[in-house]
Design a protein around this motif. Structure first.
Motif, PDB file in Angstrom:
ATOM      1  N   ALA A 103     -49.521 -13.040  18.066  1.00  0.00           N
ATOM      2  CA  ALA A 103     -50.720 -12.193  18.758  1.00  0.00           C
ATOM      3  C   ALA A 103     -51.221 -11.749  17.968  1.00  0.00           C
ATOM      4  N   GLU A 104     -50.759 -11.072  16.754  1.00  0.00           N
ATOM      5  CA  GLU A 104     -51.494 -10.253  15.517  1.00  0.00           C
ATOM      6  C   GLU A 104     -52.277 -11.244  15.010  1.00  0.00           C
ATOM      7  N   ASP A 162     -45.543 -11.608  15.203  1.00  0.00           N
ATOM      8  CA  ASP A 162     -45.791 -11.365  16.562  1.00  0.00           C
ATOM      9  C   ASP A 162     -47.090 -12.276  16.206  1.00  0.00           C
TER      10      ASP A 162
END
Length: 195
Positions: free
Chosen positions: A173-174, A171
């Protein structure tokens, strides 16, 4: 008539008395067994006969069909991923700039949409990154500048350019950035490109 094999000639005297007694019993059982019956001539000829031509032809046709089906499936999967233009369905891109000895280098990462498994297809175009004689480059997702998730490895040609496909198995966004590091056996890893 053939001479029956002698147990002591075959096994010798090595082993415990219990082992030798057990082996002697098996030896005697084998000697007492009769040989298997001969195969009738008709069955022997049938066993040696070659397969009929239609069986070989059918097997070749089935193999050919399986190869065509596999090629078609792979083609459809590639077409679905990359579309008609040969590019992944791009959702955004990130530019990279060179640092240190690779200050003239640059790269663009085109990030594709996320699939059902959480992977994203990446297309990376690298420019002016020196070719490594005994090594390769690795693209990483980073957090606070630390490489955490490798996305793939690549090499550049003599011009320092490369166009490579990779994937981001996480992911995005991490993570807060990307780096490219040089991996040369016997040398510490060096960061040469960053976002």
């Amino acid at each position: 008539m053939k001479k029956k094999p002698d147990f002591d000639d075959i096994v010798g005297t090595e082993g415990s008395p219990e082992e030798l007694a057990e082996l002697r019993q098996v030896h005697n059982l084998l000697l007492s067994a009769e040989p298997p019956p001969e195969l009738p001539e008709a069955r022997r000829k049938k066993a040696l006969r070659r397969r009929p031509a239609f069986v070989r032809t059918w097997a070749a046709a089935a193999f050919g069909f399986a190869a065509v089906l596999a090629s078609l499936t792979a083609g459809l999967a590639i077409g679905r991923t990359f579309g008609h233009s040969g590019e992944a369905h791009q959702t955004f891109s990130r530019t990279m700039h060179g640092i240190g000895t690779a200050a003239a280098a640059s790269a663009v990462i085109k990030v594709g949409s996320q699939d059902a498994s959480g992977n994203r297809t990446l297309r990376m175009a690298v420019h002016s990154l020196p070719s490594l004689r005994h090594g390769y480059y690795t693209l990483y997702l980073t957090e606070k500048g630390q490489p955490l998730v490798p996305c793939g490895v690549f090499r550049t040609g003599t011009t320092g350019n490369a166009n490579v496909s990779m994937n981001a198995p996480a992911d995005l966004a991490e993570y807060d950035g990307w780096i490219v590091s040089a991996v040369v056996p016997g040398q510490p890893s060096r960061v040469l490109l960053t976002t």
